[in-house]
Design a protein around this motif. Structure first.
Motif, PDB file in Angstrom:
ATOM      1  N   LEU A 118       8.850  11.122   3.868  1.00  0.00           N
ATOM      2  CA  LEU A 118       7.906  12.142   4.331  1.00  0.00           C
ATOM      3  C   LEU A 118       6.777  11.543   5.157  1.00  0.00           C
ATOM      4  N   VAL A 119       6.298  10.369   4.748  1.00  0.00           N
ATOM      5  CA  VAL A 119       5.199   9.732   5.479  1.00  0.00           C
ATOM      6  C   VAL A 119       5.701   9.066   6.762  1.00  0.00           C
ATOM      7  N   GLU A 120       6.785   8.273   6.635  1.00  0.00           N
ATOM      8  CA  GLU A 120       7.234   7.468   7.778  1.00  0.00           C
ATOM      9  C   GLU A 120       7.995   8.276   8.824  1.00  0.00           C
ATOM     10  N   LYS A 121       8.766   9.243   8.383  1.00  0.00           N
ATOM     11  CA  LYS A 121       9.634   9.965   9.318  1.00  0.00           C
ATOM     12  C   LYS A 121       9.114  11.341   9.718  1.00  0.00           C
ATOM     13  N   LEU A 122       8.349  11.984   8.836  1.00  0.00           N
ATOM     14  CA  LEU A 122       7.869  13.333   9.128  1.00  0.00           C
ATOM     15  C   LEU A 122       6.361  13.396   9.343  1.00  0.00           C
ATOM     16  N   GLY A 123       5.662  12.279   9.157  1.00  0.00           N
ATOM     17  CA  GLY A 123       4.239  12.239   9.460  1.00  0.00           C
ATOM     18  C   GLY A 123       3.343  12.954   8.473  1.00  0.00           C
ATOM     19  N   TYR A 124       3.805  13.130   7.236  1.00  0.00           N
ATOM     20  CA  TYR A 124       2.964  13.760   6.214  1.00  0.00           C
ATOM     21  C   TYR A 124       1.778  12.860   5.873  1.00  0.00           C
ATOM     22  N   SER A 125       0.665  13.474   5.494  1.00  0.00           N
ATOM     23  CA  SER A 125      -0.467  12.700   4.997  1.00  0.00           C
ATOM     24  C   SER A 125      -0.190  12.294   3.558  1.00  0.00           C
ATOM     25  N   LEU A 126      -0.833  11.225   3.114  1.00  0.00           N
ATOM     26  CA  LEU A 126      -0.606  10.688   1.776  1.00  0.00           C
ATOM     27  C   LEU A 126      -0.869  11.730   0.690  1.00  0.00           C
ATOM     28  N   CYS A 149       6.136   2.685  -2.521  1.00  0.00           N
ATOM     29  CA  CYS A 149       5.880   3.983  -1.894  1.00  0.00           C
ATOM     30  C   CYS A 149       4.528   3.949  -1.171  1.00  0.00           C
ATOM     31  N   PRO A 150       4.173   5.006  -0.438  1.00  0.00           N
ATOM     32  CA  PRO A 150       2.938   4.980   0.347  1.00  0.00           C
ATOM     33  C   PRO A 150       1.652   4.843  -0.464  1.00  0.00           C
ATOM     34  N   HIS A 151       1.667   5.205  -1.761  1.00  0.00           N
ATOM     35  CA  HIS A 151       0.445   5.025  -2.558  1.00  0.00           C
ATOM     36  C   HIS A 151       0.525   3.789  -3.450  1.00  0.00           C
ATOM     37  N   GLY A 152       1.480   2.873  -3.133  1.00  0.00           N
ATOM     38  CA  GLY A 152       1.499   1.562  -3.768  1.00  0.00           C
ATOM     39  C   GLY A 152       2.416   1.384  -4.950  1.00  0.00           C
ATOM     40  N   GLY A 153       3.095   2.456  -5.408  1.00  0.00           N
ATOM     41  CA  GLY A 153       3.965   2.343  -6.570  1.00  0.00           C
ATOM     42  C   GLY A 153       5.282   1.668  -6.244  1.00  0.00           C
ATOM     43  N   ILE A 154       5.841   0.936  -7.209  1.00  0.00           N
ATOM     44  CA  ILE A 154       7.100   0.233  -6.982  1.00  0.00           C
ATOM     45  C   ILE A 154       8.255   1.233  -6.897  1.00  0.00           C
ATOM     46  N   ILE A 155       9.305   0.820  -6.173  1.00  0.00           N
ATOM     47  CA  ILE A 155      10.533   1.612  -6.073  1.00  0.00           C
ATOM     48  C   ILE A 155      11.683   0.762  -6.612  1.00  0.00           C
ATOM     49  N   PRO A 156      12.257   1.123  -7.763  1.00  0.00           N
ATOM     50  CA  PRO A 156      13.420   0.375  -8.265  1.00  0.00           C
ATOM     51  C   PRO A 156      14.573   0.440  -7.262  1.00  0.00           C
ATOM     52  N   ASP A 157      15.346  -0.658  -7.131  1.00  0.00           N
ATOM     53  CA  ASP A 157      16.504  -0.605  -6.254  1.00  0.00           C
ATOM     54  C   ASP A 157      17.662   0.085  -6.983  1.00  0.00           C
ATOM     55  N   ARG A 158      18.797   0.199  -6.326  1.00  0.00           N
ATOM     56  CA  ARG A 158      19.900   0.965  -6.907  1.00  0.00           C
ATOM     57  C   ARG A 158      20.449   0.336  -8.192  1.00  0.00           C
ATOM     58  N   ASP A 164      -0.165   9.205  -8.282  1.00  0.00           N
ATOM     59  CA  ASP A 164       0.301  10.158  -7.268  1.00  0.00           C
ATOM     60  C   ASP A 164      -0.203  11.559  -7.608  1.00  0.00           C
ATOM     61  N   ASN A 165      -1.391  11.888  -7.098  1.00  0.00           N
ATOM     62  CA  ASN A 165      -2.020  13.171  -7.401  1.00  0.00           C
ATOM     63  C   ASN A 165      -2.747  13.656  -6.160  1.00  0.00           C
ATOM     64  N   HIS A 166      -2.484  14.899  -5.746  1.00  0.00           N
ATOM     65  CA  HIS A 166      -3.033  15.424  -4.494  1.00  0.00           C
ATOM     66  C   HIS A 166      -4.555  15.382  -4.459  1.00  0.00           C
TER      67      HIS A 166
END
Length: 215
Positions: A83-91, A123-132, A160-162
């Motif tokens: 959403l951030v990288e491809k669609l330009g959403y704000s954090l 992710c954009p707010h710094g949280g880790i992303i587990p791999d597959r 992650d809270n608006h």
């Protein structure tokens, strides 16, 4: 599994509940729910084998709970990157969209999305992303409020809270900023910090200071 139960799994994971006890108060603060609601949900999760609760000590996830949380977190955060990288959403605007998308995403689709995005680790707010395969480096679990007066720390990630992300954006506190903790006001008052990166003094609310992780 209900969306609320999934939110509990994700927040316990984010607060470090894969390897330590997380308090009811931390969960209540992070999800903005009453303490009684936390007690009720944790009881249900314990009955289902997703969590272990030790009275007066806290809650941690079982192996079953960890696996479920890792899958949810991976899907949610990969969609946030998209959403951030491809669609330009704000954090501040990505959480609700990612919340909807994660529930309709197959393993095949999320693996394809992962590849397309270049296998991001955070992710954009710094949280880790587990791999597959479920591998990842553990996050920092120290919150800003727990840093001592005089400590110099680096902002590592945000819950992650608006409303939080909007608030921090207005404060101009960013991931990667180095800050010096100046003082904690008493009676659950705010935390005053010197942002060494921007050379500004910031007053961070007590609640927000529990949502900002530092290292």
């Amino acid at each position: 599994m209900t969306p609320m139960k999934e939110d509990y799994l994700k927040i316990i994971f984010e607060l470090g509940g894969t390897h330590k006890k997380v308090s009811n108060k931390q969960i209540a603060l992070s999800l903005n729910v009453a303490a009684g609601s936390v007690t009720e949900m944790i009881s249900k999760m314990t009955e289902e084998g997703l969590a272990v609760h030790v009275p007066y000590s806290g809650i941690s996830l079982t192996k079953k709970g960890v696996r479920a949380a890792e899958e949810l977190v991976r899907k949610h955060r990969l969609w946030e990157v998209f959403l951030v990288e491809k669609l330009g959403y704000s954090l501040a605007d990505i959480h609700d969209e990612a919340e909807q998308l994660e529930h309709v995403t197959s393993d095949r689709m999320i693996n394809a999305l992962d590849e397309m995005l270049g296998n991001p680790t955070h992710c954009p707010h710094g949280g880790i992303i587990p791999d597959r395969s479920g591998h990842y480096h553990e996050d920092s679990h120290q919150v800003l409020n727990d840093a001592k007066d005089g400590d110099i720390v680096t902002v590592d990630r945000f819950i992650d809270n608006h409303d939080l992300l909007t608030y921090l954006g207005e404060l101009k506190l960013d991931i990667g900023d180095q800050v010096k903790v100046l003082k904690h006001d008493p009676f659950e008052g705010p935390v005053t910090v010197q942002n060494l990166t921007d050379d500004t003094e910031l007053i961070v609310s007590y609640k927000a200071a529990h949502y900002v992780f530092v290292k």
